[in-house]
Motif scaffolding. Structure first.
Motif, PDB file in Angstrom:
ATOM      1  N   THR A  69      28.553  25.192-120.307  1.00 46.04           N
ATOM      2  CA  THR A  69      27.489  26.155-120.570  1.00 46.04           C
ATOM      3  C   THR A  69      26.887  26.607-119.248  1.00 46.04           C
ATOM      4  OG1 THR A  69      25.589  24.659-120.632  1.00 46.04           O
ATOM      5  CG2 THR A  69      26.887  24.844-122.655  1.00 46.04           C
ATOM      6  N   VAL A  70      26.174  27.713-119.299  1.00 47.04           N
ATOM      7  CA  VAL A  70      25.503  28.204-118.103  1.00 47.04           C
ATOM      8  C   VAL A  70      24.124  27.582-117.936  1.00 47.04           C
ATOM      9  CG1 VAL A  70      26.764  30.369-118.114  1.00 47.04           C
ATOM     10  CG2 VAL A  70      24.586  30.226-119.294  1.00 47.04           C
ATOM     11  N   VAL A  71      23.705  26.752-118.872  1.00 45.58           N
ATOM     12  CA  VAL A  71      22.403  26.100-118.803  1.00 45.58           C
ATOM     13  C   VAL A  71      22.558  24.812-118.007  1.00 45.58           C
ATOM     14  CG1 VAL A  71      20.464  25.203-120.137  1.00 45.58           C
ATOM     15  CG2 VAL A  71      21.900  27.014-121.096  1.00 45.58           C
ATOM     16  N   PRO A  72      21.990  24.740-116.809  1.00 45.12           N
ATOM     17  CA  PRO A  72      22.242  23.582-115.951  1.00 45.12           C
ATOM     18  C   PRO A  72      21.795  22.246-116.538  1.00 45.12           C
ATOM     19  CG  PRO A  72      20.750  25.149-114.874  1.00 45.12           C
ATOM     20  CD  PRO A  72      21.117  25.728-116.198  1.00 45.12           C
ATOM     21  N   PHE A  73      20.733  22.237-117.349  1.00 41.60           N
ATOM     22  CA  PHE A  73      20.254  20.967-117.896  1.00 41.60           C
ATOM     23  C   PHE A  73      20.849  20.650-119.263  1.00 41.60           C
ATOM     24  CE2 PHE A  73      17.110  24.162-119.092  1.00 41.60           C
ATOM     25  CZ  PHE A  73      17.047  23.985-120.456  1.00 41.60           C
ATOM     26  N   TYR A  74      21.669  21.512-119.795  1.00 37.60           N
ATOM     27  CA  TYR A  74      22.257  21.282-121.120  1.00 37.60           C
ATOM     28  C   TYR A  74      23.771  21.179-120.985  1.00 37.60           C
ATOM     29  CZ  TYR A  74      23.208  21.677-126.094  1.00 37.60           C
ATOM     30  OH  TYR A  74      23.641  21.441-127.365  1.00 37.60           O
ATOM     31  N   GLN A  75      24.220  19.992-120.674  1.00 34.73           N
ATOM     32  CA  GLN A  75      25.644  19.722-120.564  1.00 34.73           C
ATOM     33  C   GLN A  75      26.009  18.685-121.616  1.00 34.73           C
ATOM     34  OE1 GLN A  75      27.758  21.402-118.402  1.00 34.73           O
ATOM     35  NE2 GLN A  75      25.913  22.596-118.040  1.00 34.73           N
ATOM     36  N   VAL A  76      26.907  19.039-122.481  1.00 39.92           N
ATOM     37  CA  VAL A  76      27.347  18.124-123.526  1.00 39.92           C
ATOM     38  C   VAL A  76      28.707  17.563-123.119  1.00 39.92           C
ATOM     39  CG1 VAL A  76      28.020  17.904-125.948  1.00 39.92           C
ATOM     40  CG2 VAL A  76      26.110  19.386-125.312  1.00 39.92           C
ATOM     41  N   VAL A  77      28.757  16.230-122.974  1.00 34.70           N
ATOM     42  CA  VAL A  77      30.015  15.551-122.679  1.00 34.70           C
ATOM     43  C   VAL A  77      30.175  14.444-123.713  1.00 34.70           C
ATOM     44  CG1 VAL A  77      31.368  14.238-120.999  1.00 34.70           C
ATOM     45  CG2 VAL A  77      29.772  15.989-120.196  1.00 34.70           C
ATOM     46  N   GLU A  78      31.290  14.467-124.399  1.00 30.32           N
ATOM     47  CA  GLU A  78      31.581  13.435-125.401  1.00 30.32           C
ATOM     48  C   GLU A  78      32.802  12.653-124.948  1.00 30.32           C
ATOM     49  OE1 GLU A  78      29.935  16.045-129.171  1.00 30.32           O
ATOM     50  OE2 GLU A  78      32.095  15.892-128.867  1.00 30.32           O
ATOM     51  N   THR A  79      32.758  11.338-125.161  1.00 30.89           N
ATOM     52  CA  THR A  79      33.875  10.475-124.783  1.00 30.89           C
ATOM     53  C   THR A  79      34.409   9.786-126.029  1.00 30.89           C
ATOM     54  OG1 THR A  79      32.853  10.105-122.630  1.00 30.89           O
ATOM     55  CG2 THR A  79      34.578   8.579-123.279  1.00 30.89           C
ATOM     56  N   TYR A  80      35.741   9.767-126.140  1.00 30.01           N
ATOM     57  CA  TYR A  80      36.418   9.180-127.296  1.00 30.01           C
ATOM     58  C   TYR A  80      37.455   8.184-126.801  1.00 30.01           C
ATOM     59  CZ  TYR A  80      34.655  13.394-129.625  1.00 30.01           C
ATOM     60  OH  TYR A  80      33.864  14.395-130.115  1.00 30.01           O
ATOM     61  N   SER A  81      37.707   7.166-127.600  1.00 30.99           N
ATOM     62  CA  SER A  81      38.734   6.188-127.289  1.00 30.99           C
ATOM     63  C   SER A  81      40.071   6.623-127.892  1.00 30.99           C
ATOM     64  CB  SER A  81      38.351   4.823-127.862  1.00 30.99           C
ATOM     65  OG  SER A  81      39.419   3.913-127.720  1.00 30.99           O
ATOM     66  N   LEU A  82      41.129   6.438-127.127  1.00 26.77           N
ATOM     67  CA  LEU A  82      42.491   6.675-127.640  1.00 26.77           C
ATOM     68  C   LEU A  82      43.168   5.341-127.938  1.00 26.77           C
ATOM     69  CD1 LEU A  82      43.679   9.515-125.257  1.00 26.77           C
ATOM     70  CD2 LEU A  82      43.158   9.709-127.691  1.00 26.77           C
ATOM     71  N   ASP A  83      42.367   4.292-128.064  1.00 25.90           N
ATOM     72  CA  ASP A  83      42.855   2.929-128.272  1.00 25.90           C
ATOM     73  C   ASP A  83      42.942   2.628-129.765  1.00 25.90           C
ATOM     74  OD1 ASP A  83      43.694   0.370-127.799  1.00 25.90           O
ATOM     75  OD2 ASP A  83      41.728  -0.384-127.187  1.00 25.90           O
ATOM     76  N   GLY A  84      43.973   3.136-130.405  1.00 26.58           N
ATOM     77  CA  GLY A  84      44.176   2.886-131.834  1.00 26.58           C
ATOM     78  C   GLY A  84      43.026   3.430-132.653  1.00 26.58           C
ATOM     79  N   GLY A  85      42.482   2.613-133.532  1.00 34.17           N
ATOM     80  CA  GLY A  85      41.401   3.051-134.409  1.00 34.17           C
ATOM     81  C   GLY A  85      40.021   2.751-133.862  1.00 34.17           C
ATOM     82  N   ARG A  86      39.918   2.401-132.573  1.00 34.05           N
ATOM     83  CA  ARG A  86      38.619   2.051-131.992  1.00 34.05           C
ATOM     84  C   ARG A  86      37.652   3.233-132.063  1.00 34.05           C
ATOM     85  NH1 ARG A  86      37.096   1.794-126.312  1.00 34.05           N
ATOM     86  NH2 ARG A  86      35.085   0.777-126.271  1.00 34.05           N
ATOM     87  N   LYS A  87      36.459   2.977-132.544  1.00 38.63           N
ATOM     88  CA  LYS A  87      35.434   4.014-132.687  1.00 38.63           C
ATOM     89  C   LYS A  87      34.527   4.026-131.455  1.00 38.63           C
ATOM     90  CE  LYS A  87      36.379   4.632-137.163  1.00 38.63           C
ATOM     91  NZ  LYS A  87      37.367   5.569-137.519  1.00 38.63           N
ATOM     92  N   THR A  88      34.019   5.208-131.137  1.00 41.62           N
ATOM     93  CA  THR A  88      33.022   5.347-130.078  1.00 41.62           C
ATOM     94  C   THR A  88      31.800   6.026-130.675  1.00 41.62           C
ATOM     95  OG1 THR A  88      33.964   7.462-129.379  1.00 41.62           O
ATOM     96  CG2 THR A  88      34.724   5.507-128.217  1.00 41.62           C
TER      97      THR A  88
END
Length: 186
Positions: free
Chosen positions: A45-64
């Motif tokens: 986004t162009v909004v410097p204070f609004y950055q959305v970063v999501e992290t997910y596991s690729l380790d089988g069925g492990r939930k994040t």
């Protein structure tokens, strides 16, 4: 954009969040790290204070867990899977990343996103389906690959401060302009 608007309506976003989602998210950066068995998705986004970063596991069925996209309290329970359907000897890329997120009330529901790499790695096609008690909506977005992300608009903190101090949600569009001086003259 109609489908995207319907999806945002089901998420019950407020005026500023909706305006940001429709007009100010310019891209997505997907970082798949198979060695660490994780994937991160950053919404540009162009909004410097609004950055959305999501992290997910690729380790089988492990939930994040990630923050809710609607910025309500609580979090989303998330999972990811990755597959490449192209035969290894072909050298082709037919990759699909599947992200699933679920959250509890208020407005409990889920989001399924399927990201396909297309056109020889030059495009990312994202099909998103949101499901909540009020209904289900699906939309498709296509992103073209760029070497370096550069925001199309510039941030104007003077106009931003005016809106934050009592402006209308529709004024939010004036935060950004191709020419910052234009916003300062309002």
């Amino acid at each position: 954009m109609k489908q995207y608007g319907e999806m945002l309506g089901l998420l019950e976003l407020n005026g500023i969040q909706r305006m940001t989602a429709i007009n100010l998210i310019e891209g997505v950066e997907v970082d798949v790290n198979e060695a660490q068995k994780r994937v991160s998705v950053k919404y540009l986004t162009v909004v410097p204070f609004y950055q959305v970063v999501e992290t997910y596991s690729l380790d089988g069925g492990r939930k994040t867990r990630n923050a809710r996209r609607d910025l309500r309290g609580g979090d989303m329970t998330c999972s990811a899977s990755l597959k490449n359907d192209a035969p290894p000897e072909s050298g082709e890329m037919n990759m699909m990343l599947r992200l699933e997120s679920y959250w509890k009330d208020p407005n409990a529901g889920g989001l399924l996103e399927e990201m396909h790499v297309a056109r020889g790695g030059e495009q990312l096609i994202v099909q998103s389906t949101v499901s909540v008690k009020k209904g289900t909506a699906t939309c498709r977005m296509v992103y073209d690959k760029v070497d370096v992300y550069e925001p199309k608009f510039s941030w104007n903190p003077v106009t931003a401060a005016r809106v934050m101090m009592g402006g209308r949600p529709e004024d939010f569009l004036f935060f950004f302009s191709r020419n910052t001086d234009t916003c300062l003259k309002q």
